[in-house]
Design an enzyme around this catalytic site. Sequence first.
Site, short mmCIF file in Angstrom:
data_model
loop_
_atom_site.label_atom_id
_atom_site.label_comp_id
_atom_site.label_asym_id
_atom_site.label_seq_id
_atom_site.Cartn_x
_atom_site.Cartn_y
_atom_site.Cartn_z
N ASP A 82 0.67 -1.12 0.10
CA ASP A 82 -0.03 0.10 -0.12
C ASP A 82 0.95 1.37 0.14
O ASP A 82 2.02 1.08 0.43
CB ASP A 82 -0.98 0.07 1.23
N GLY A 95 -4.70 8.18 3.13
CA GLY A 95 -6.12 8.68 2.68
C GLY A 95 -6.08 9.61 1.76
O GLY A 95 -7.25 10.37 1.39
N GLY A 96 -5.11 10.03 1.01
CA GLY A 96 -5.05 10.72 -0.08
C GLY A 96 -6.18 10.49 -1.07
O GLY A 96 -6.84 11.13 -1.86
N GLU A 103 -8.64 0.19 3.59
CA GLU A 103 -7.18 0.01 3.58
C GLU A 103 -6.62 -0.52 4.96
O GLU A 103 -5.89 -1.37 5.00
CB GLU A 103 -6.44 1.13 2.92
O1 DER Z 1 -5.09 6.82 -0.26
C1 DER Z 1 -4.31 6.32 0.19
O2 DER Z 1 -3.90 5.96 1.46
C2 DER Z 1 -3.06 6.15 -0.90
O3 DER Z 1 -2.31 4.91 -0.63
C3 DER Z 1 -2.13 7.35 -0.97
O4 DER Z 1 -1.92 7.58 0.30
C4 DER Z 1 -1.17 7.18 -1.66
O5 DER Z 1 -1.34 7.36 -2.90
P1 DER Z 1 -0.17 7.85 -4.08
O6 DER Z 1 0.43 6.60 -4.24
O7 DER Z 1 -0.91 7.92 -5.52
O8 DER Z 1 0.57 8.97 -3.78
#
Ligand code: DER
Length: 223
Positions: A82, A95-96, A103
């Site tokens: 992740d 959480g982006g 998750e």
């Molecule tokens: O939503 C999430 O938790 C994603 O893992 C985020 O935190 C990371 O997203 P990215 O790999 O596109 O930067």
Amino acid sequence: DGSEAAKRRAAEAATKEVVDGMVVGLGTGSTTAYAIRELGRAVDAGLDVRGIPTSYQSRSLAREVGIPLTTLDDATPDVAIDGADQFAAGDLVKGGGAAHAREKVVDASADRLLVVADESKRAARLDHPVPVEVLPDAAPTVEAAVRDLGGDPTLRVATRKDGPVVTDNGNVVLDCAFGAVDSPTDLAGGLSAVPGCVEHGLFVGLADAVYVGGADEEVTVER
Ligand code: DER
């Protein structure tokens, strides 16, 4: 660009921990997407794995690349892969992608959580706004509780849709700026206790390894 190549290197390095017969938690976001595509190539080459997705996005990508899927009803992940919005000493802000509720369930159920990221996610102390998934009707009361905890909440507004981002679970997201977090454990406990908070993006002590794609073609692994 450089950061995409770094994200891809980190993701493909982490994927090497996946061996025949494993069940893999499939995280959400652009960095984990590289790992999901790599797993798809490995499946095409004969690797026997099953994936447990963490969002609509990771499920549809896993299907697209041919990873057989299962659920927590039928399997426990050996490994979860992740991404993160920020990492500091093994603690994460996630959480982006507004997927952190499912998750965290999958990541925490895995024997090993492998985080994949590029250098831009590294911090000495967590100071990234913390996403909080909230029951829609509870948004006003959760906002007040977040302020009482010293945070500044902002409802996450959607693009190409009027109104707020709505999660896979039908909830909304508050991005809560706390500045540098002295104790992620304490803040996580405070947020979890707020009525209407479905899940927050502080992943404290969950990561078993962080695969970091560097600018110099290197990948470092922090355990
Ligand atoms: O939503 C999430 O938790 C994603 O893992 C985020 O935190 C990371 O997203 P990215 O790999 O596109 O930067």
